[in-house]
Motif scaffolding. Sequence first.
Motif, PDB file in Angstrom:
ATOM      1  N   TYR A  71       0.830  -1.195   0.000  1.00  0.00           N
ATOM      2  CA  TYR A  71       0.000   0.000   0.000  1.00  0.00           C
ATOM      3  C   TYR A  71       0.871   1.254   0.000  1.00  0.00           C
ATOM      4  O   TYR A  71       0.647   2.175  -0.775  1.00  0.00           O
ATOM      5  CB  TYR A  71      -0.961   0.046   1.195  1.00  0.00           C
ATOM      6  CG  TYR A  71      -1.590   1.411   1.299  1.00  0.00           C
ATOM      7  CD1 TYR A  71      -2.629   1.768   0.450  1.00  0.00           C
ATOM      8  CD2 TYR A  71      -1.091   2.372   2.170  1.00  0.00           C
ATOM      9  CE1 TYR A  71      -3.167   3.051   0.483  1.00  0.00           C
ATOM     10  CE2 TYR A  71      -1.628   3.653   2.215  1.00  0.00           C
ATOM     11  CZ  TYR A  71      -2.658   3.989   1.369  1.00  0.00           C
ATOM     12  OH  TYR A  71      -3.178   5.255   1.389  1.00  0.00           O
ATOM     13  N   TYR A  72       1.852   1.297   0.891  1.00  0.00           N
ATOM     14  CA  TYR A  72       2.670   2.501   1.016  1.00  0.00           C
ATOM     15  C   TYR A  72       3.516   2.751  -0.233  1.00  0.00           C
ATOM     16  O   TYR A  72       3.854   3.890  -0.528  1.00  0.00           O
ATOM     17  CB  TYR A  72       3.524   2.445   2.286  1.00  0.00           C
ATOM     18  CG  TYR A  72       2.655   2.551   3.512  1.00  0.00           C
ATOM     19  CD1 TYR A  72       1.907   3.704   3.756  1.00  0.00           C
ATOM     20  CD2 TYR A  72       2.517   1.493   4.389  1.00  0.00           C
ATOM     21  CE1 TYR A  72       1.068   3.806   4.857  1.00  0.00           C
ATOM     22  CE2 TYR A  72       1.688   1.590   5.498  1.00  0.00           C
ATOM     23  CZ  TYR A  72       0.970   2.753   5.723  1.00  0.00           C
ATOM     24  OH  TYR A  72       0.140   2.846   6.805  1.00  0.00           O
ATOM     25  N   ASN A  73       3.780   1.707  -1.004  1.00  0.00           N
ATOM     26  CA  ASN A  73       4.505   1.872  -2.267  1.00  0.00           C
ATOM     27  C   ASN A  73       3.587   2.259  -3.417  1.00  0.00           C
ATOM     28  O   ASN A  73       3.977   3.019  -4.293  1.00  0.00           O
ATOM     29  CB  ASN A  73       5.255   0.583  -2.635  1.00  0.00           C
ATOM     30  CG  ASN A  73       6.432   0.336  -1.727  1.00  0.00           C
ATOM     31  OD1 ASN A  73       7.043   1.259  -1.209  1.00  0.00           O
ATOM     32  ND2 ASN A  73       6.748  -0.932  -1.505  1.00  0.00           N
ATOM     33  N   GLU A  74       2.365   1.726  -3.416  1.00  0.00           N
ATOM     34  CA  GLU A  74       1.487   1.898  -4.576  1.00  0.00           C
ATOM     35  C   GLU A  74       0.215   2.700  -4.291  1.00  0.00           C
ATOM     36  O   GLU A  74      -0.516   3.023  -5.218  1.00  0.00           O
ATOM     37  CB  GLU A  74       1.126   0.521  -5.141  1.00  0.00           C
ATOM     38  CG  GLU A  74       2.363  -0.252  -5.600  1.00  0.00           C
ATOM     39  CD  GLU A  74       2.029  -1.639  -6.099  1.00  0.00           C
ATOM     40  OE1 GLU A  74       0.901  -1.837  -6.607  1.00  0.00           O
ATOM     41  OE2 GLU A  74       2.893  -2.518  -5.985  1.00  0.00           O
ATOM     42  N   LYS A  75      -0.085   2.969  -3.035  1.00  0.00           N
ATOM     43  CA  LYS A  75      -1.267   3.754  -2.631  1.00  0.00           C
ATOM     44  C   LYS A  75      -2.586   3.177  -3.154  1.00  0.00           C
ATOM     45  O   LYS A  75      -3.502   3.905  -3.487  1.00  0.00           O
ATOM     46  CB  LYS A  75      -1.138   5.222  -3.070  1.00  0.00           C
ATOM     47  CG  LYS A  75       0.078   5.909  -2.529  1.00  0.00           C
ATOM     48  CD  LYS A  75       0.060   6.000  -1.035  1.00  0.00           C
ATOM     49  CE  LYS A  75       1.250   6.801  -0.539  1.00  0.00           C
ATOM     50  NZ  LYS A  75       1.710   6.417   0.759  1.00  0.00           N
TER      51      LYS A  75
END
Length: 129
Positions: free
Chosen positions: A60-64
């Motif tokens: 999530y934190y890489n790709e939102k």
Amino acid sequence: MILKILQEAESEGSELAKVIQVLYYEETKDTTMYHQCLVRIAEKHPFSYLIIARMYEDKYYNEKDFSYIQKAMEYYYKADAHGMLTRMHAYRLLDIYEFFSQEGLVEYNETEVERLNKIIEFEYGKKNQ
């Protein structure tokens, strides 16, 4: 060739074969197979659900992409269902829960927030005894 041997060993019950496959897929960055191996391990060793949850958090934190947060929560709850939700993981789940409920993406549930806080407090209290 070696993967075929490992898969056969796994089908015959080898836990080590599963672990070696996880390491192999992690090293080769094959996230799909890495995830599949972790899920197979988690079926017998539910603490692995925490690893999967963290993997989805990182995605999530890489790709939102919010679907990764939903998957992270799903796997945290699977770990919780098996009694594997530690203080640290309850805290991570609480952070996810509170942040995304403020964003309107997760329905705020005061009872769940209270339950997670109790897990955090209980674990914290055990360490300080």
